[in-house]
Design an enzyme around this catalytic site. Structure first.
Site, PDB file in Angstrom:
ATOM      1  N   ASN A  64       0.881  -1.174   0.000  1.00 50.81           N
ATOM      2  CA  ASN A  64       0.000   0.000   0.000  1.00 50.81           C
ATOM      3  C   ASN A  64       0.919   1.225   0.000  1.00 50.81           C
ATOM      4  O   ASN A  64       1.448   1.603   1.041  1.00 50.81           O
ATOM      5  CB  ASN A  64      -0.897  -0.029   1.247  1.00 50.81           C
ATOM      6  CG  ASN A  64      -1.742   1.225   1.364  1.00 50.81           C
ATOM      7  OD1 ASN A  64      -1.809   2.029   0.428  1.00 50.81           O
ATOM      8  ND2 ASN A  64      -2.394   1.398   2.508  1.00 50.81           N
TER       9      ASN A  64
ATOM     10  N   GLY B 273       1.784   2.014  11.099  1.00 42.60           N
ATOM     11  CA  GLY B 273       2.868   2.998  11.151  1.00 42.60           C
ATOM     12  C   GLY B 273       3.464   3.238  12.530  1.00 42.60           C
ATOM     13  O   GLY B 273       4.189   4.213  12.725  1.00 42.60           O
TER      14      GLY B 273
ATOM     15  N   SER C  18       2.476  -2.208  10.384  1.00 39.90           N
ATOM     16  CA  SER C  18       3.894  -2.291  10.779  1.00 39.90           C
ATOM     17  C   SER C  18       4.578  -3.609  10.416  1.00 39.90           C
ATOM     18  O   SER C  18       5.493  -4.040  11.117  1.00 39.90           O
ATOM     19  CB  SER C  18       4.040  -2.028  12.278  1.00 39.90           C
ATOM     20  OG  SER C  18       3.709  -0.690  12.559  1.00 39.90           O
TER      21      SER C  18
ATOM     22  N   GLY D  99       2.475  -1.293   4.339  1.00 43.28           N
ATOM     23  CA  GLY D  99       2.502   0.130   4.010  1.00 43.28           C
ATOM     24  C   GLY D  99       3.933   0.618   3.836  1.00 43.28           C
ATOM     25  O   GLY D  99       4.558   0.438   2.796  1.00 43.28           O
TER      26      GLY D  99
HETATM   27  P1  PGA Z   1       2.216   0.256   7.711  1.00 44.72           P
HETATM   28  O1  PGA Z   1       0.849   0.555   6.961  1.00 44.72           O
HETATM   29  O2  PGA Z   1       2.751  -1.060   7.180  1.00 44.72           O
HETATM   30  O3  PGA Z   1       3.108   1.409   7.365  1.00 44.72           O
HETATM   31  O4  PGA Z   1       1.932   0.164   9.168  1.00 44.72           O
HETATM   32  C1  PGA Z   1      -0.077  -0.455   6.677  1.00 44.72           C
HETATM   33  C2  PGA Z   1      -1.300   0.125   6.026  1.00 44.72           C
HETATM   34  O5  PGA Z   1      -1.677   1.265   6.359  1.00 44.72           O
HETATM   35  O6  PGA Z   1      -1.911  -0.516   5.165  1.00 44.72           O
END
Ligand code: PGA
Length: 253
Positions: free
Chosen positions: A11, A176, A214, A235
């Site tokens: 993503n 995140g 994460s 993400g």
């Molecule tokens: P992240 O985001 O891996 O940066 O935590 C995941 C997402 O929002 O789909």
């Protein structure tokens, strides 16, 4: 689609330009050399709308599909400044679409509008990556299951084709932040989500359920021990080809 495939979905959020094509090329190069596992993996990169057509025409890879990240709920053209419809995204070359992401929920998406978006995207034969997840406060108050149940029941219609819907469990407090749920918690939650879908659809078919929040090249080893997880929505780490590739490599270590 079958549950035997493992999904690694990037993503990109609001990131990337034409030069970021090199990230996809590096992932593609890795896939070509990763023969042993290629048949088991599905790699999808959900990129900004501005890049879908460009990437979809440049990437002629059987290993990588391009997806979108959101759409307007209205099916046909209309006076919706700044919006794009599922049909426009499909025509640009998207095969998948993320819907219900918490970042869009926080900007006004509701369970009802997400339901309309899912219906609209399904009518365009896009495959849905439907995000659900609880906030930290909801988790603390023991409401995780009731929140997930409500999100699922309010946005998925019994008439929808389950084969075209992938669920992504993304606890908001994990996105995140570097924090992820414990193995025991994830196992329980994944069983719950799969059972809930079975109940709604009155089916024995086990839906595809991903974990997101994460995910990185280190915690993927721990996540790989949870057989209930069918893949990952990634993400931050998906913006780096090295990190994204290391996640896949470490998953199979
Ligand atoms: P992240 O985001 O891996 O940066 O935590 C995941 C997402 O929002 O789909």
């Amino acid at each position: 689609m079958t549950n035997k495939l493992k999904y690694f979905i990037g993503n990109w959020k609001m990131y990337g330009d034409f030069s970021s094509l090199k990230i996809i090329h590096q992932i593609q190069h890795f896939c070509i050399g990763f023969k042993k596992y290629n048949k088991k993996n599905k790699i999808i990169l959900c990129v900004p709308n501005t890049l879908i057509y460009f990437y979809a025409t440049k990437i002629k890879s059987k290993f990588i599909s391009i997806g979108a990240q959101n759409c307007h709920h209205h099916q046909s053209n209309g006076p919706f400044t700044g919006s794009v419809s599922a049909s426009m995204l499909k025509k640009s070359g998207a095969k998948y679409i993320i819907l219900g992401h918490s970042e869009n929920r926080s900007e006004g998406d509701t369970n009802q509008s997400i339901k309309r978006k899912i219906g609209s995207a399904l009518s365009q034969k896009l495959i849905i990556i439907f995000c659900i997840g609880e906030t930290f406060n909801e988790k603390k108050e023991g409401k995780t299951f009731s929140v997930l149940r409500k999100q699922i029941r309010s946005s998925i219609d019994k008439k929808y084709n389950l084969n075209k819907i992938i669920i992504a469990y993304e606890p908001l407090w994990s996105i995140g932040t570097g924090k992820i749920p414990k193995v025991k918690e994830l196992k329980k939650i994944f069983k719950f989500i799969k059972n809930e879908i079975k109940k709604i659809f009155k089916t024995r078919y086990l839906p595809i359920v991903l974990y997101g929040g994460s995910v990185n090249q280190n915690n993927i080893r721990m996540l790989s021990t949870i057989s209930e997880i069918d893949g990952f929505l990634i993400g931050g780490a998906s913006k780096s080809s090295k990190k994204f590739i290391d996640i896949i490599k470490n998953y199979y270590k």
